[in-house]
Design a protein around this motif. Structure first.
Motif, PDB file in Angstrom:
ATOM      1  N   ILE A 158      74.996  69.599  11.600  1.00 26.45           N
ATOM      2  CA  ILE A 158      76.006  68.965  10.632  1.00 26.45           C
ATOM      3  C   ILE A 158      75.193  67.872   9.911  1.00 26.45           C
ATOM      4  N   ILE A 159      75.068  67.755   8.429  1.00 29.27           N
ATOM      5  CA  ILE A 159      74.959  66.599   7.868  1.00 29.27           C
ATOM      6  C   ILE A 159      76.146  66.087   7.079  1.00 29.27           C
ATOM      7  N   SER A 160      76.711  65.186   7.484  1.00 26.54           N
ATOM      8  CA  SER A 160      77.823  64.490   6.864  1.00 26.54           C
ATOM      9  C   SER A 160      77.795  63.159   6.468  1.00 26.54           C
ATOM     10  N   ILE A 161      78.562  62.479   5.702  1.00 23.24           N
ATOM     11  CA  ILE A 161      78.595  61.078   5.509  1.00 23.24           C
ATOM     12  C   ILE A 161      79.135  60.581   6.714  1.00 23.24           C
ATOM     13  N   SER A 162      80.117  61.159   7.427  1.00 23.61           N
ATOM     14  CA  SER A 162      81.057  60.490   8.321  1.00 23.61           C
ATOM     15  C   SER A 162      80.067  60.028   9.590  1.00 23.61           C
ATOM     16  N   ASP A 163      78.858  60.982   9.907  1.00 23.16           N
ATOM     17  CA  ASP A 163      77.991  60.696  10.807  1.00 23.16           C
ATOM     18  C   ASP A 163      76.757  60.657  10.278  1.00 23.16           C
ATOM     19  N   LEU A 164      76.453  60.359   8.983  1.00 18.10           N
ATOM     20  CA  LEU A 164      75.170  60.304   8.578  1.00 18.10           C
ATOM     21  C   LEU A 164      74.203  59.273   9.182  1.00 18.10           C
ATOM     22  N   LYS A 165      72.745  59.596   9.081  1.00 17.35           N
ATOM     23  CA  LYS A 165      71.945  58.623   9.899  1.00 17.35           C
ATOM     24  C   LYS A 165      70.872  58.208   8.545  1.00 17.35           C
ATOM     25  N   LYS A 166      70.537  57.030   8.643  1.00 14.13           N
ATOM     26  CA  LYS A 166      69.537  56.593   7.639  1.00 14.13           C
ATOM     27  C   LYS A 166      68.383  56.143   8.724  1.00 14.13           C
ATOM     28  N   LEU A 167      67.179  56.129   7.832  1.00 10.70           N
ATOM     29  CA  LEU A 167      65.718  56.000   8.502  1.00 10.70           C
ATOM     30  C   LEU A 167      65.781  54.322   8.498  1.00 10.70           C
ATOM     31  N   GLN A 168      65.329  53.835   9.449  1.00 13.00           N
ATOM     32  CA  GLN A 168      65.116  52.414   9.711  1.00 13.00           C
ATOM     33  C   GLN A 168      63.781  52.162  10.425  1.00 13.00           C
ATOM     34  N   LYS A 169      62.925  51.363  10.038  1.00 12.47           N
ATOM     35  CA  LYS A 169      61.696  50.983  10.479  1.00 12.47           C
ATOM     36  C   LYS A 169      61.893  50.177  11.729  1.00 12.47           C
ATOM     37  N   ASN A 170      60.910  50.634  12.687  1.00 13.27           N
ATOM     38  CA  ASN A 170      60.770  49.840  13.953  1.00 13.27           C
ATOM     39  C   ASN A 170      59.097  49.683  14.030  1.00 13.27           C
ATOM     40  N   GLU A 171      59.118  48.316  13.788  1.00  9.69           N
ATOM     41  CA  GLU A 171      57.701  47.740  13.717  1.00  9.69           C
ATOM     42  C   GLU A 171      57.182  47.808  15.116  1.00  9.69           C
ATOM     43  N   SER A 172      57.728  47.453  15.978  1.00 12.84           N
ATOM     44  CA  SER A 172      57.269  47.324  17.547  1.00 12.84           C
ATOM     45  C   SER A 172      56.958  48.558  17.846  1.00 12.84           C
ATOM     46  N   LEU A 173      57.362  49.903  17.579  1.00  9.75           N
ATOM     47  CA  LEU A 173      57.117  51.269  18.078  1.00  9.75           C
ATOM     48  C   LEU A 173      56.201  51.961  17.039  1.00  9.75           C
ATOM     49  N   GLN A 174      56.189  51.359  15.699  1.00 10.47           N
ATOM     50  CA  GLN A 174      55.410  52.121  14.576  1.00 10.47           C
ATOM     51  C   GLN A 174      55.809  53.307  14.074  1.00 10.47           C
ATOM     52  N   THR A 175      57.245  53.343  14.138  1.00  9.93           N
ATOM     53  CA  THR A 175      57.878  54.584  13.739  1.00  9.93           C
ATOM     54  C   THR A 175      59.175  54.441  13.143  1.00  9.93           C
ATOM     55  N   PHE A 176      59.830  55.536  12.717  1.00  9.02           N
ATOM     56  CA  PHE A 176      61.200  55.107  12.108  1.00  9.02           C
ATOM     57  C   PHE A 176      62.207  55.870  13.010  1.00  9.02           C
ATOM     58  N   GLU A 177      63.327  55.183  13.023  1.00  7.91           N
ATOM     59  CA  GLU A 177      64.510  55.252  13.818  1.00  7.91           C
ATOM     60  C   GLU A 177      65.628  55.912  12.926  1.00  7.91           C
ATOM     61  N   LEU A 178      66.573  56.908  13.595  1.00  6.61           N
ATOM     62  CA  LEU A 178      67.784  57.115  12.812  1.00  6.61           C
ATOM     63  C   LEU A 178      68.946  56.243  13.413  1.00  6.61           C
ATOM     64  N   VAL A 179      69.503  55.667  12.561  1.00  4.42           N
ATOM     65  CA  VAL A 179      70.463  54.663  12.745  1.00  4.42           C
ATOM     66  C   VAL A 179      71.667  55.257  11.910  1.00  4.42           C
ATOM     67  N   PRO A 180      72.879  54.930  12.594  1.00  6.45           N
ATOM     68  CA  PRO A 180      74.240  55.364  11.983  1.00  6.45           C
ATOM     69  C   PRO A 180      74.257  54.585  10.671  1.00  6.45           C
TER      70      PRO A 180
END
Length: 817
Positions: free
Chosen positions: A124-146
Motif C-alpha cells: 500500500i502506498i498512502s499518505i498516512s504511512d508514506l516514505k520519503k528518500l533521505q540521503k545517508n552519507e555514511s552508508l552511501q545510500t538512500f533510506e526510506l523514512v516516514p
C-alpha cells in the motif's frame, strides 16, 4: 449400458420397418410408441447434466478476443511471465477539504492499516504511512523514512503543513498519490498477484475491502472513490451474475405470457415452460461438462434458449391444433406434428445453430465457447420440443374450442388478409420499398464507427462506473498501458543513456492528454537526485554525467536494500528489461490507434531496433486489438453463415432459385440494421458484432418454414404457383407471426440490462427480426411469384436423395378418432 439394452430391441424392430415408411413417420413411431422410455432417458440426461453444475465457474479475467497464438497475446503473456499480473492495482481517492483534519486523517490511517494487514494485499502506498528518500552519507545510500509523524496528526496545523509539503516537495508521487492542481488524494493498493485472477479476489473485495470502505465513510461522512481493475472486474462480474437471473426470469415470464395470450391454454403454456427450463438446465450442464467459464457471452445463452425454445413450442403446438381442426383425429394430429413439420423445424433450428456456430471459426476462445454452447443448446432444444410436445399432448384431452379460437381471431385474420393483399395486388410497391430501404441503409452503413473500449459497455448507473469517470478526470484514467524496453544486456537499464531515452519517451507520454503520468524506474532515479540534494524539488531530474557515478550508486544500493517499494516491479531481476506503466482514459478504438502510432513513432526514433527491443502491451491494448480482430473477421463469419445456411437450403430444396429467394429477404434486414447503427451512432464493438450472424440465423427460420410449406402446397395444388403461395401464407403465416413476436419480445428483454453492449445486442437483434418477419411475409412470397413464373412442373423442386419431407395427404374425418 442400461439405456442401450432397453432401446436395442425397439431400435432393431423399428429399423426393419423404416424401409417401408418415411423418415419422419419412423421417428414419430419411435416417439409415440416408447413414450415412457424416452421420458426416462430425458430425465436421466437432465440429472446427469445437473451434476455437472459443480464445475461451473465465472471468468475472473476480461474477455480476451484474440486467438491464443496471436502475437499480441504472446507479447502480453511474456510480459506477465516477467513482471506478473499488471492489473493488481486498486486506488482509493478522496476530494474533500475535510480530509486533512485530525478526525478524518486518523480514520484514514486506521483504514490503511487494516487493509495493509490483509493477506490479499501486497503493498500500500498512502499518505498516512508514506516514505520519503533521505540521503545517508555514511552508508552511501538512500533510506526510506516516514513522511508523516503520527504523533503530530492530532494537530490541524501540522496536517496543513503536511499537505503543503506533499504538493510542493514530492513530485515523485504526483499523479500517483495526488493531483496537485485539484487537490485530490488517493492511495494505491497493490493486491497479491496470485489472487487477482481467482475467486479469492471476489471474496476479499466483497467481504473485507468494501465493508471497510463503507465503515470509513459512515464514520467521517467523506465520500471515497474506488477503482482499479481488480475492483472493476469484481463488481462488473457481480452485475453480470445478477443479470443472468434477471434475464432468465423476465424472458421466461414474458414469453410465457405471450404464449398464453396466443393459445389461451394453461396446459400448453405449462409444457412450453417445462421444456425451456429443461433446456436451460442442459445449457448450464454443458458449461460444466466442458469446464467452460461463464463469461459476458455465455451468460446470455440460457436466456437465448428460452427465447428460441418458446417459438419452437408455438410452431409445434400450432401445427397440432391445425391438424386436429382439419380432421378431428388426435392420434393422426400428434403423428403429423412430427411428420409434417419435422424437417422444417429441424432446418430452422440448424440454421439458428449455424448462426451461432460461425463464431467457432474466429479462433477466439471466448467466441468459440459461446458458439459451441449456444449451437449445442439449440440443437438439444429442438429434440426436446419435437419429443416432449407430442408425448405430452398424447396424455392430454383433445383441445377445447376456446383453445382453438386463436386460429380465427379477428386481429390475426386482418393482419394475414393485409399481407395477402400486399402480395397479390401491390407487389411492385413491395419491391420499391425494399429497394428504397436498401439504398438508404447502405448510406447509413458507411457511417458506422468502431469502438474497442474496456469500460464502454459497463453499467453506467453504478457507483463503480461513476468512480471510473472520477479517476479519469482527476488522474487521467485507470486502464493500464505497458511499455517494456529490453536493453539486450544485463544491467543495461541503469545506464544513463538508456535512462535518457526513457525520459524522452515519458515526456511524449505526458504530452498525450489521454494518458496519465508514467511510472518507471526513471521516477526513482529522479527522486534519488532530489534526495541527494536534500529533498529540493528543483533537482527532481536525471543526474548529469558528472553526477551519475555517485547518485546512481546511491540509487542502486537503495533499490538493492529496499525490497518493499513500488519500484521493485519496474525492472526485471537481471536489470536488462525496464517497464513503463501509464494509464489511459476510455478513448475507443480509433483514438487508441492514433495514440499508438504517436508512441511508436517516438519509440522507433529513440530506440534503435539493433540495440533495444520495445513492446507495447497491457489490458487496454489487448482489448482494442481484440476488437479490431473481430471486426476484421466479421465479414468472414457472416459469409460463412450465409454459405452454411445456403448449403442447408440446397439440401432441402435442391433449387438454386430457392437459395436466391431465401437469401434476399434475410440479407435486407441485416442491411437495415447496419444502416440504423450508422445513423444513430451505434458503433461496431464486440457486443454489436454478434448481431448479424445471430439475427441472420434466426431470421432465415421463417424462410424455411415458408418454403417448406410452399413445396408441399405445390404438390397438393398440382403445381399451381399463385394458389400455392397464398395457401402457404394462410398455413404458415400465423406461426411465422407468432414466433417472430416471441423472438422480438424475447430479445427485447436484453434491453433491461445495465450493460450498454447487451442493450445494443438485444435491441438490434429485435429490430432485425421485426424487419425479417415483414420481409419473409411480404418480400419472400413476392420473389417466389416473380422468379417462378415459368414453373409448370417439378423441375424447380428436384426430390432430395433422402426424402425427409412428408407427402401431403388428402384430409378426411376418420371414423376411428
Amino acid at each position: 449400458m442400461v439405456v442401450f439394452t432397453t432401446f436395442a430391441p425397439i431400435f432393431n424392430t423399428l429399423m426393419k420397418k423404416k424401409l417401408k415408411v418415411g423418415f419422419w413417420e419412423f421417428i414419430a413411431r419411435i416417439v409415440l410408441k416408447n413414450r415412457i422410455v424416452i421420458l426416462g432417458v430425458i430425465v436421466f440426461i437432465t440429472l446427469f447434466l445437473a451434476l455437472q453444475w459443480k464445475n461451473i465457474q465465472f471468468s475472473f479475467t476480461e474477455a480476451n478476443l484474440l486467438p491464443d497464438n496471436h502475437i499480441i497475446n504472446k507479447e502480453y503473456n511474456a510480459f506477465l511471465d516477467k513482471f506478473g499480473e499488471e492489473g493488481n492495482l486498486i486506488v482509493v481517492g478522496v476530494k474533500d477539504d475535510a480530509f486533512f483534519t485530525p478526525k478524518a486523517f486518523a480514520a484514514w490511517t486506521k483504514l490503511m492499516s487494516e487493509l495493509k494487514a490483509q493477506k490479499a494485499v501486497d503493498l500500500i502506498i498512502s499518505i498516512s504511512d508514506l516514505k520519503k528518500l533521505q540521503k545517508n552519507e555514511s552508508l552511501q545510500t538512500f533510506e526510506l523514512v516516514p513522511f508523516v509523524d503520527q504523533s503530530q496528526t492530532v494537530n490541524k496545523a501540522y496536517l496543513d503543513t503536511i499537505k503543503k509539503d506533499l504538493f510542493q516537495n514530492m513530485p515523485f508521487y504526483e499523479g500517483l498519490l495526488f493531483n496537485k492542481k485539484n487537490g485530490t488524494i488517493r492511495s494505491a493498493i497493490y493486491l497479491d498477484k496470485k489472487i487477482v485472477n481467482t475467486a479469492h479476489r471476489k471474496d476479499y473485495i466483497v467481504n473485507d475491502f468494501i465493508p471497510k470502505i463503507e465503515a470509513f465513510e459512515k464514520e467521517t461522512g467523506i465520500d471515497l472513490r474506488v477503482s482499479g481493475m481488480p475492483y472493476i472486474r469484481t463488481l462488473n462480474a457481480m452485475s453480470i451474475m445478477n443479470e443472468i437471473s434477471l434475464f432468465i426470469g423476465v424472458s421466461l415470464l414474458l414469453t410465457s405470457l405471450i404464449f398464453f395470450f396466443f393459445f389461451r391454454s394453461y396446459r400448453a403454456t405449462l409444457i412450453a415452460i417445462i421444456i425451456v427450463i429443461i433446456g436451460v438446465m442442459w445449457t448450464f450442464g454443458l458449461l460444466g461438462l466442458f469446464h467452460y467459464q461463464i463469461t459476458v457471452l455465455t451468460a446470455l445463452v440460457p436466456t437465448l434458449v428460452i427465447v428460441i425454445g418458446i417459438p419452437n413450442c408455438i410452431f409445434l403446438t400450432n401445427k397440432y391444433q391445425q391438424e386436429y381442426v382439419a380432421h378431428g383425429n388426435k392420434a393422426r394430429a400428434l403423428q403429423r406434428v412430427i411428420t409434417k413439420v419435422g424437417t422444417a423445424t429441424l432446418m430452422t433450428n440448424l440454421t439458428t445453430a449455424a448462426g451461432f456456430a460461425t463464431f467457432i471459426i474466429t479462433n477466439s476462445e471466448l467466441l468459440k465457447e459461446f458458439g459451441i454452447i449456444s449451437s449445442l443448446s439449440i440443437v438439444a432444444l429442438f429434440f426436446l420440443c419435437l419429443i416432449i410436445i407430442p408425448i405430452y399432448y398424447s396424455y392430454q384431452p383433445v383441445p377445447k374450442e376456446k383453445h382453438l379460437r386463436h386460429l380465427s381471431r379477428n386481429y390475426t385474420k386482418v393482419f394475414m388478409a393485409w399481407i395477402e393483399k400486399m402480395v397479390k395486388y401491390n407487389r411492385r410497391h413491395v419491391y420499391l420499398v425494399a429497394i428504397f430501404l436498401f439504398l438508404i441503409s447502405s448510406i447509413g452503413a458507411f457511417k458506422i464507427k468502431t469502438s474497442g473500449s474496456l469500460i464502454e459497455d459497463m453499467p453506467k448507473n453504478t457507483g463503480f462506473y461513476q468512480d471510473i469517470l472520477f479517476f479519469e478526470q482527476e488522474f487521467d484514467g485507470i486502464m493500464p498501458l505497458e511499455i517494456t524496453i529490453d536493453t539486450k544486456r544485463k544491467k543495461g537499464v541503469m545506464k544513463l543513456s538508456t535512462l535518457r531515452k526513457m525520459d524522452e519517451l515519458q515526456e511524449t507520454i505526458e504530452e498525450i492528454p489521454e494518458l496519465s503520468k508514467p511510472i518507471s524506474i526513471l521516477n526513482l532515479v529522479k527522486y534519488s537526485k532530489q534526495a541527494y540534494y536534500n529533498g529540493n524539488p528543483e533537482y527532481y531530474d536525471l543526474p548529469t554525467s558528472q553526477e551519475q557515478s555517485f547518485i546512481l550508486g546511491y540509487a542502486k544500493n537503495a533499490t538493492k536494500n529496499t525490497q518493499n517499494n513500488i519500484m521493485k516491479s519496474y525492472v526485471d531481476s537481471t536489470g536488462q528489461v525496464a517497464r513503463i506503466t501509464t494509464f489511459m482514459r476510455d478513448i475507443g478504438t480509433g483514438n487508441m490507434a492514433t495514440i499508438e502510432n504517436k508512441l511508436w513513432t517516438k519509440i522507433n526514433k529513440i530506440f534503435p531496433s539493433d540495440r533495444y527491443k520495445v513492446v507495447m502491451t497491457g489490458k487496454a491494448l489487448v482489448f482494442e486489438k481484440g476488437t479490431k480482430y473481430l471486426l476484421d473477421n466479421l465479414l468472414m463469419s457472416l459469409l460463412f453463415a450465409v454459405f452454411l445456411i445456403s448449403l442447408l437450403m440446397v439440401f432441402m430444396f435442391r433449387s438454386f432459385k430457392m437459395v436466391v429467394v431465401s437469401l434476399i429477404p434475410n440479407l435486407l434486414p441485416l442491411m437495415i440494421t447496419a444502416g440504423l447503427m450508422g445513423y444513430f451512432g451505434i458503433p461496431l464493438k464486440p457486443s454489436t458484432i454478434l448481431v448479424f450472424s445471430i439475427a441472420f440465423g434466426l431470421s432465415v427460420d421463417d424462410t424455411i418454414h415458408f418454403l417448406a410449406q410452399y413445396r408441399q402446397e405445390l404438390t397438393r395444388n398440382n403445381w399451381k404457383i399463385k394458389k400455392s403461395v397464398f395457401a402457404t401464407i394462410r398455413e404458415s403465416g400465423l406461426s411465422m407471426f407468432y414466433t417472430s413476436v416471441v423472438l422480438f419480445s424475447g430479445f427485447s428483454v436484453f434491453m433491461l440490462s445495465d450493460f450498454g453492449g447487451t442493450v445494443a445486442l438485444g435491441g438490434l437483434i429485435a429490430i432485425t427480426l421485426a424487419f425479417g418477419m415483414l420481409s419473409n411475409l411480404m418480400l419472400l412470397p413476392c420473389l417466389v411469384l416473380t422468379l417462378n413464373k415459368s414453373l409448370t412442373n417439378k423441375q424447380e423442386f428436384i426430390e432430395p436423395k433422402i426424402d425427409v419431407l412428408s407427402k401431403p395427404e388428402k384430409e378426411t374425418k376418420d371414423s376411428d378418432k
